[in-house]
Scaffold this motif. Structure first.
Motif, short mmCIF file in Angstrom:
data_model
loop_
_atom_site.label_atom_id
_atom_site.label_comp_id
_atom_site.label_asym_id
_atom_site.label_seq_id
_atom_site.Cartn_x
_atom_site.Cartn_y
_atom_site.Cartn_z
N VAL A 263 -6.40 1.39 -8.35
CA VAL A 263 -6.50 2.26 -6.88
C VAL A 263 -6.99 0.91 -5.80
CG1 VAL A 263 -7.37 4.30 -7.62
CG2 VAL A 263 -8.99 2.66 -7.02
N PRO A 264 -6.59 0.90 -4.64
CA PRO A 264 -7.23 0.17 -3.61
C PRO A 264 -8.62 0.73 -3.29
CG PRO A 264 -5.44 1.50 -2.70
CD PRO A 264 -5.76 1.96 -4.11
N PRO A 265 -9.82 0.13 -3.53
CA PRO A 265 -11.09 0.56 -3.08
C PRO A 265 -10.85 0.64 -1.73
CG PRO A 265 -11.34 -1.62 -3.81
CD PRO A 265 -9.92 -1.28 -4.17
N THR A 266 -12.21 1.55 -1.29
CA THR A 266 -12.34 1.75 0.10
C THR A 266 -13.58 0.73 0.68
OG1 THR A 266 -11.77 4.05 -0.08
CG2 THR A 266 -13.17 3.57 1.88
N TYR A 267 -13.31 -0.07 1.49
CA TYR A 267 -14.48 -1.15 1.78
C TYR A 267 -15.35 -0.25 2.54
CZ TYR A 267 -16.53 -5.36 3.95
OH TYR A 267 -17.35 -6.42 4.28
N LEU A 268 -16.66 -0.66 2.23
CA LEU A 268 -17.81 0.25 2.81
C LEU A 268 -18.52 -0.86 3.75
CD1 LEU A 268 -19.35 2.56 -0.01
CD2 LEU A 268 -17.71 2.94 1.79
N GLY A 269 -18.45 -1.91 3.67
CA GLY A 269 -19.12 -2.98 4.55
C GLY A 269 -20.15 -3.77 3.54
N VAL A 270 -20.91 -4.49 4.25
CA VAL A 270 -22.01 -5.14 3.47
C VAL A 270 -23.24 -4.38 3.31
CG1 VAL A 270 -23.60 -7.10 3.38
CG2 VAL A 270 -21.22 -7.29 4.41
N ILE A 271 -23.76 -4.15 1.84
CA ILE A 271 -24.58 -3.20 1.72
C ILE A 271 -25.55 -4.14 0.64
CG2 ILE A 271 -25.61 -1.14 0.46
CD1 ILE A 271 -23.10 0.25 1.40
N ASP A 272 -26.84 -4.29 1.01
CA ASP A 272 -27.83 -5.11 0.27
C ASP A 272 -27.25 -6.54 0.13
OD1 ASP A 272 -29.31 -2.93 0.01
OD2 ASP A 272 -28.38 -2.33 -1.81
N GLY A 273 -26.71 -7.03 1.32
CA GLY A 273 -26.14 -8.47 1.28
C GLY A 273 -24.83 -8.44 0.49
N LEU A 274 -24.37 -7.36 -0.10
CA LEU A 274 -23.11 -7.95 -0.83
C LEU A 274 -21.77 -6.77 -0.28
CD1 LEU A 274 -24.71 -7.54 -4.16
CD2 LEU A 274 -23.59 -9.43 -3.34
N HIS A 275 -20.83 -7.22 -0.36
CA HIS A 275 -19.33 -6.32 -0.03
C HIS A 275 -19.38 -5.32 -0.90
CE1 HIS A 275 -18.34 -9.19 3.31
NE2 HIS A 275 -18.64 -10.24 2.62
N THR A 276 -19.44 -4.17 -0.38
CA THR A 276 -19.40 -3.12 -1.21
C THR A 276 -18.07 -2.22 -1.04
OG1 THR A 276 -21.61 -3.08 -0.85
CG2 THR A 276 -20.69 -1.08 -1.66
N TYR A 277 -17.46 -1.89 -2.05
CA TYR A 277 -16.29 -0.81 -2.16
C TYR A 277 -16.59 0.41 -2.63
CZ TYR A 277 -14.04 -5.30 -0.87
OH TYR A 277 -13.74 -6.44 -0.49
N SER A 278 -15.85 1.51 -2.62
CA SER A 278 -16.07 2.88 -3.15
C SER A 278 -14.82 3.09 -3.74
CB SER A 278 -16.89 3.55 -2.09
OG SER A 278 -16.75 5.03 -2.59
N VAL A 279 -14.75 3.93 -4.61
CA VAL A 279 -13.60 4.39 -5.04
C VAL A 279 -13.53 6.04 -5.35
CG1 VAL A 279 -12.94 2.38 -6.54
CG2 VAL A 279 -14.36 4.13 -7.88
N ASN A 280 -14.90 6.62 -5.18
CA ASN A 280 -14.58 8.13 -5.62
C ASN A 280 -15.65 8.93 -4.95
OD1 ASN A 280 -13.63 10.25 -6.87
ND2 ASN A 280 -15.64 10.56 -8.59
N GLY A 281 -15.53 8.47 -3.50
CA GLY A 281 -16.33 9.04 -2.30
C GLY A 281 -17.82 9.42 -2.65
N GLY A 282 -18.43 8.56 -3.38
CA GLY A 282 -19.91 8.65 -3.62
C GLY A 282 -19.98 9.43 -4.89
N GLN A 283 -19.32 10.14 -5.44
CA GLN A 283 -19.25 10.70 -6.57
C GLN A 283 -19.38 9.74 -7.91
OE1 GLN A 283 -19.85 14.06 -6.23
NE2 GLN A 283 -20.05 13.53 -4.19
#
Lengths: 525, 298
Positions: free
Chosen positions: A200-220
């Motif tokens: 899957v192409p992950p969703t880019y959430l932005g920088v969290i705790d100084g790291l580029h963060t991605y999400s693949v399951n809507g927080g689940q």
């Protein structure tokens, strides 16, 4: 003569309770003392029973979206003087919420209650047929659906639109959305979900705790995110407790979040074993069930779990379905793409009101026998694409997000993987190709995720479609009670192939306005 | 004057009466159901009545009312079941004005025997009672009609006992009553040209291979009553009735006013008026008129 019994649930606005109304066509019906409910009179105000058309797939195609149709039911609503009709008196109604009988004072125009006191839209309606005076247990189920808003088409007539029971599945498959807290590029978008296993192409959430963060399951929660690519180059996984550096990534399985070291990733792609809410599933039937449960359109009790499990037991197929952030795909469309991935796959809300997923039966005991001139007016062929056998099937599987360009550092296997969006199985039936130069070429984009499953399904699809299966209309003289979609009926007619009788598969049914005018849409089994 | 007087009752005082009953009624089909249409919503008891403990319906009005006809419609009682109507001049039901029992105290049946030996074949189901063959009786909705010499009553009491049927002819353990009627009536002879019509209705579908299939529906009766010589009192009464009932209110009709129970069974019942009321003058004081009715089946 056939009486149509209508059972409808309606939301009583004043009390917040669900009331079960029982209506019928004239001359009216009353249950027997030994029936349950005992001696209940049905309210005889149905001027025209529901006029409906439902089919399992696009008529004629084996694979295609389930069709949602709208019909209508008309209720009489004439003004009664005292004693001249049901209007103005108390009528017994079952209070489903309280589990007890109650009475509702009908206004002088009895159907006005449905316009003013109740919400009907989205609530179920069930139609049975019964012989006059017969026991309630002998009533046959004709149709199950959901209602829409009632309208007073004339002062003395109320029309209630009725949709097929799949109508609730027209809701979006993703219920949660990103909020303003997630940044303005994501705010208001639906959260992405990943069911089963896929790239899957992950969703880019932005920088969290100084790291580029991605999400693949809507927080689940997810089961695993075992490979992370950037332009086809793999990153190295590190434990969540470790802060990743350049070329490394870490996964929080409880939220489905991936954090990478270094700068923002170009063309990210993740191999995910997806949604693990209540346990990870990756087989077709289980994924379909998970999708429906997570979308909230049906309770677990409203899913035929045995059918889904049977499908997975007979032919376990690893599938993956990714619903990207911001997508507004409906549950129906998601089920279409899931069940459209296998030969004879289909889904529908069955006669028992439960969601059924599986393969359309190719054999079984016929639910009824129809003979031309006896209890049916005979088969009428419908023009459809299924008339022509398929000579070739191209089945695509294992979709990946294709990067703009694959980095030279990628391994040969990864470079090959990302070279095209799909893998494909291409099968030709030489016999059909020789016999039918104009035979169809069927192309399918599937959610299958492994080559073996894809090859097996391609063979099954070709075997299924390489036979001509004309679609017929079968007008029957009974109202075909108890015969729903995916049922098998036996037909004897003097049309080629039916002289000595043959089984056919019911793929749709239409009920016309008058009693006894049901038409089954059937095709070769 | 014709031997047969037809009867029309256009005002039903049954719904206006305060009903009471010592009998146990079904929770979902209480006694009040038989005070209103639809006919198909029937009050149902929990058990059959017996001659000693019949199903009893008592009704009281706030003041005295003219009664010339009383009926119970859409019963499930068999024709041999017993029925009794008593009318009282007082609310306490002590001053009897009318009773369906004959001089010897014998009760009448739902369907009074005809006792015409010429119509009875040996071994038929009605051989000994002299009423209608059970299978013929089942063709028609069961109504009880009582024609009363005009009285001014304050209260009435129905008593019902005996065997009852399910819709399929099997024995039932309860009594059902679709609608009750009690009130004044209009009695007159029908003139030549009057017609009783039965329309079986049904949907006829021509089949491709020849022949037709028929989807049966609820048939319905219709009447056309001709009065060639309509004199002043009857003319006014018929006109008043047209105003009173319109095309939507029920009327009770008996072709023979109880003189011939078989005829009353075949054509008597609840009807609605159809069409306009017109008096065509054939002489300065005499008009001619036709009234049309259609049966209420619901």
């Amino acid at each position: 003569m056939t009486l149509h019994l209508i059972t409808l649930d309606a939301y009583h606005l004043a009390s917040g309770h669900v009331h079960r109304w029982r209506l019928c066509t004239t001359p009216g019906y009353q249950s027997r003392p030994d029936d349950d409910p005992a001696s209940l009179p049905w309210l005889p105000i149905v001027a025209r029973p529901p006029d409906i058309a439902v089919s399992i797939t696009r008529t004629g195609a084996t694979i295609g979206p389930t069709r949602l149709s709208v019909g209508g039911m008309t209720l009489a609503n004439t003004r009664n003087g005292p004693g001249e009709g049901p209007g103005g008196r108390d009528w017994p109604v079952y209070d489903v919420t309280a589990g007890a009988w109650t009475t509702v004072a009908l206004p002088a125009r009895p159907s006005n209650v449905f316009l003013t006191d109740y919400a009907l839209a989205g609530w179920p309606i069930i139609e049975h047929v019964v012989a006059p005076g017969a026991a309630l247990t002998s009533a046959g189920l004709v149709f199950r659906g959901v209602m829409e808003m009632p309208r007073a088409v004339q002062r003395h007539l109320v029309e209630v639109s009725v949709r097929s029971p799949e109508a609730p599945y027209g809701e979006p498959a993703q219920v949660d959305a990103y909020t303003d807290a997630d940044g303005e590029t994501l705010a208001g978008k639906t959260r992405e979900r990943t069911y089963g296993t896929c790239v899957v192409p992950p969703t880019y959430l932005g920088v969290i705790d100084g790291l580029h963060t991605y999400s693949v399951n809507g927080g689940q929660p997810i089961q695993a995110a075992d490979i992370f690519w950037s332009r086809g180059v793999r990153y190295t996984p590190v434990p969540w407790t470790t802060t990743p550096t350049i070329g490394q990534y870490r996964v929080d399985l409880t939220t489905g979040r991936i954090q990478v070291g270094g700068g923002q990733v170009e063309s990210p792609a993740v191999h995910v074993e997806g949604d693990a809410t209540g346990g990870y599933v990756s087989t077709l039937g289980a994924v379909a069930r998970r999708l429906v449960e997570q979308s909230g359109v049906a309770l677990s009790a409203a899913i035929d779990t045995a059918a889904a499990a049977a499908l997975d037991t007979a032919t376990p197929r690893t599938v993956g379905l990714h619903l990207p952030a911001g997508s507004s795909l409906t549950v129906a469309a998601a089920l279409d793409s899931l069940m459209g991935s296998i030969a004879r796959g289909g889904w529908l809300v069955g006669e028992d009101g439960r969601l059924w997923v599986g393969r359309l039966p190719s054999s079984g005991d016929p639910a009824a026998t129809y003979r031309q001139g006896v209890n049916a007016a005979g088969l009428t062929p419908r023009a459809s694409a299924a008339d022509v056998p398929a000579k070739r099937v191209t089945l695509r599987w294992g979709a990946v997000p294709v990067p703009a360009d694959v980095a030279t550092a990628a391994t040969e296997a990864d470079a090959l993987l990302f070279a095209s969006a799909w893998r494909a199985v291409d099968l030709t039936n030489d016999t059909v190709a020789a016999a039918y130069p104009g035979g169809r070429t069927v192309e399918m984009d599937t959610v299958l995720q492994d080559g073996l499953s894809a090859a097996q399904e391609a063979a099954l699809v070709l075997a299924d479609l390489s036979v001509s299966r004309p679609v017929y209309d079968l007008p029957v003289t009974d109202t075909a009670p108890g015969i729903g979609r995916a049922a098998i009926v036996h037909v004897v007619d003097d049309i080629a192939g039916f002289e000595t009788g043959a089984d056919v598969l019911v793929i749709g049914r239409e009920t016309n306005r008058r009693a006894g005018r049901a038409t089954l849409v059937v095709r070769g089994i | 004057m014709s031997a047969w007087q037809a009867l029309l009752s256009d005002t039903n005082l049954f719904p206006a009466a305060t009903l009471s009953s010592p009998t146990a009624w079904s929770a979902l089909a209480p006694l009040s159901l038989c005070q209103t249409l639809p006919l198909s919503a029937r009050a149902a008891t929990l058990a059959l009545g017996t001659a000693e403990a019949p199903v009893i319906i008592e009704g009281v009005w706030s003041d005295r009312q003219f009664v010339a006809y009383a009926g119970l419609f859409q019963l499930n009682l068999r024709q041999s079941a017993g029925v009794r109507l008593e009318l009282f001049g007082d609310a306490a039901m002590t001053e009897t004005l009318f009773d369906t029992r004959d001089g010897a105290g014998a009760d009448r049946a739902v369907f009074p025997p005809l006792l015409d030996p010429a119509t009875i074949r040996f071994g038929a189901s009605h051989q000994f009672r002299g009423d209608l063959p059970a299978e013929d009786f089942a063709l028609y909705p069961t109504h009880v009609h009582v024609v009363v010499p005009l009285v001014r009553a304050r209260a009435f009491r129905w008593s019902l006992w005996g065997e009852a049927d399910q819709a399929d002819g099997s024995a039932a353990g309860h009594v059902e009553i679709g609608h009750g009627w009690i009130g004044d009536s209009l009695q007159f002879a029908r003139s030549t040209g009057s017609a009783d019509t039965y329309d079986p209705r049904g949907v006829i579908v021509e089949m491709a291979g020849g022949g037709a299939i028929v989807e049966p529906e609820a048939g319905g009766r219709a009447l056309s009553i001709v009065r060639d010589v309509l004199e002043r009192p009857l003319r006014d009464a018929v006109t008043d009735m047209a105003r009173r009932v319109g095309q939507h209110r029920p009327v009770a009709y008996l072709p023979t006013s109880g003189a011939d129970p078989a005829e009353d069974l075949r054509w008597g019942g609840l009807y609605q008026r159809r069409g306009t009321q017109s008096n065509t003058w054939s002489y300065p004081t005499i008009a001619q008129s036709t009234i049309a009715f259609e049966e209420i089946v619901t």
